[in-house]
Design a protein around this motif. Sequence first.
Motif, PDB file in Angstrom:
ATOM      1  N   PRO A 199      18.285  44.143  45.508  1.00 31.05           N
ATOM      2  CA  PRO A 199      18.262  43.408  44.233  1.00 31.05           C
ATOM      3  C   PRO A 199      16.867  42.830  43.992  1.00 31.05           C
ATOM      4  O   PRO A 199      16.212  42.358  44.915  1.00 31.05           O
ATOM      5  CB  PRO A 199      19.286  42.275  44.453  1.00 31.05           C
ATOM      6  CG  PRO A 199      20.067  42.659  45.665  1.00 31.05           C
ATOM      7  CD  PRO A 199      19.175  43.497  46.501  1.00 31.05           C
TER       8      PRO A 199
ATOM      9  N   GLN B  63      19.589  40.976  52.375  1.00 24.53           N
ATOM     10  CA  GLN B  63      19.069  41.087  51.014  1.00 24.53           C
ATOM     11  C   GLN B  63      18.431  39.801  50.515  1.00 24.53           C
ATOM     12  O   GLN B  63      17.450  39.840  49.768  1.00 24.53           O
ATOM     13  CB  GLN B  63      20.190  41.533  50.073  1.00 24.53           C
ATOM     14  CG  GLN B  63      20.610  42.981  50.279  1.00 24.53           C
ATOM     15  CD  GLN B  63      21.598  43.464  49.235  1.00 24.53           C
ATOM     16  OE1 GLN B  63      22.282  42.665  48.591  1.00 24.53           O
ATOM     17  NE2 GLN B  63      21.688  44.772  49.061  1.00 24.53           N
TER      18      GLN B  63
ATOM     19  N   SER C 130      19.161  47.302  39.249  1.00 26.22           N
ATOM     20  CA  SER C 130      20.588  47.612  39.389  1.00 26.22           C
ATOM     21  C   SER C 130      20.915  48.998  38.842  1.00 26.22           C
ATOM     22  O   SER C 130      21.713  49.745  39.426  1.00 26.22           O
ATOM     23  CB  SER C 130      21.435  46.556  38.669  1.00 26.22           C
ATOM     24  OG  SER C 130      21.242  45.278  39.244  1.00 26.22           O
TER      25      SER C 130
ATOM     26  N   ASN D 128      16.135  42.383  37.355  1.00 26.82           N
ATOM     27  CA  ASN D 128      17.484  42.539  37.909  1.00 26.82           C
ATOM     28  C   ASN D 128      18.242  43.704  37.297  1.00 26.82           C
ATOM     29  O   ASN D 128      18.926  44.454  37.996  1.00 26.82           O
ATOM     30  CB  ASN D 128      18.273  41.234  37.786  1.00 26.82           C
ATOM     31  CG  ASN D 128      18.652  40.905  36.343  1.00 26.82           C
ATOM     32  OD1 ASN D 128      19.588  41.472  35.787  1.00 26.82           O
ATOM     33  ND2 ASN D 128      17.940  39.967  35.734  1.00 26.82           N
TER      34      ASN D 128
END
Length: 264
Positions: free
Chosen positions: A141, A242, A150, A146
């Motif tokens: 991520p 992450q 994605s 973002n």
Amino acid sequence: MKKIAIVTGASTGLGREFVRIIKEKKEIDEIWAIARHRDKLDKLRRQMGPKVIPISLDLSQASLIEELGHRLAQSGVEIRYLVNNAGYAKFCSYGDLSIADSLNMIDLNIGGVVAMGLTCIPYMPVGSHIINIASQAAFQPLPYQNLYSSTKAFVRNYTRALHVELKDRGISATAVCPGWLKTDLYDRADIGAAKAPRSFFGMTAPDKIARKAVADADKGKDLSVYGLYVNFCHIGAKLLPQRVVMKIWLRQQHIDPYSRPSQQ
């Protein structure tokens, strides 16, 4: 029966390099070059020669991809390469994009890839190749990128799973995960947001990415990653949590997620 390649986002940058490299293959009779702007496609044909067939198309519109399917059915062709390169990014926070712009990015980056695959696979014989452009951004991520990261994570996972599903047809699917590229993607991506990526370490020329991607596809690989730095990031994203990778990303980009943008 003509043997063709289809390249989306073909008019500039990475797509243009795919056209140039695939044009070198003697077995390919035509390259259907797809992009939105007809003038850029016409310029591409003038530069690359009559092997290039310009097709102006907005791949975020599913109905237009259906029209492409009708053209394929009537043309009597077999597709040896499908390169899904069309897509775009926006460097900003979630609130800097409208709902319409956010959904359009999803429609093109994800919907366009899926729809083009479903449309073209019936015309792909044994030994054909699908090349889907994901990104280094697909590995984890990325705050302030973002939505783009994605969509590219979807492309990466979808392509690698599709590679397995297509084994019984003898077709390979390769997810290409480049780092920062020297293309005009940044002109569209930079909207002047207060918080956005500003450091583009390891910038690479698109011809190197395209040539390795085609070579990896020809070898039947499901993943193509170019360069030591991007390979290092790929391994790091597998080994580190992450949340740690996101913190490293924010430090690289000199972004403080807790600071409020100054009011004008």
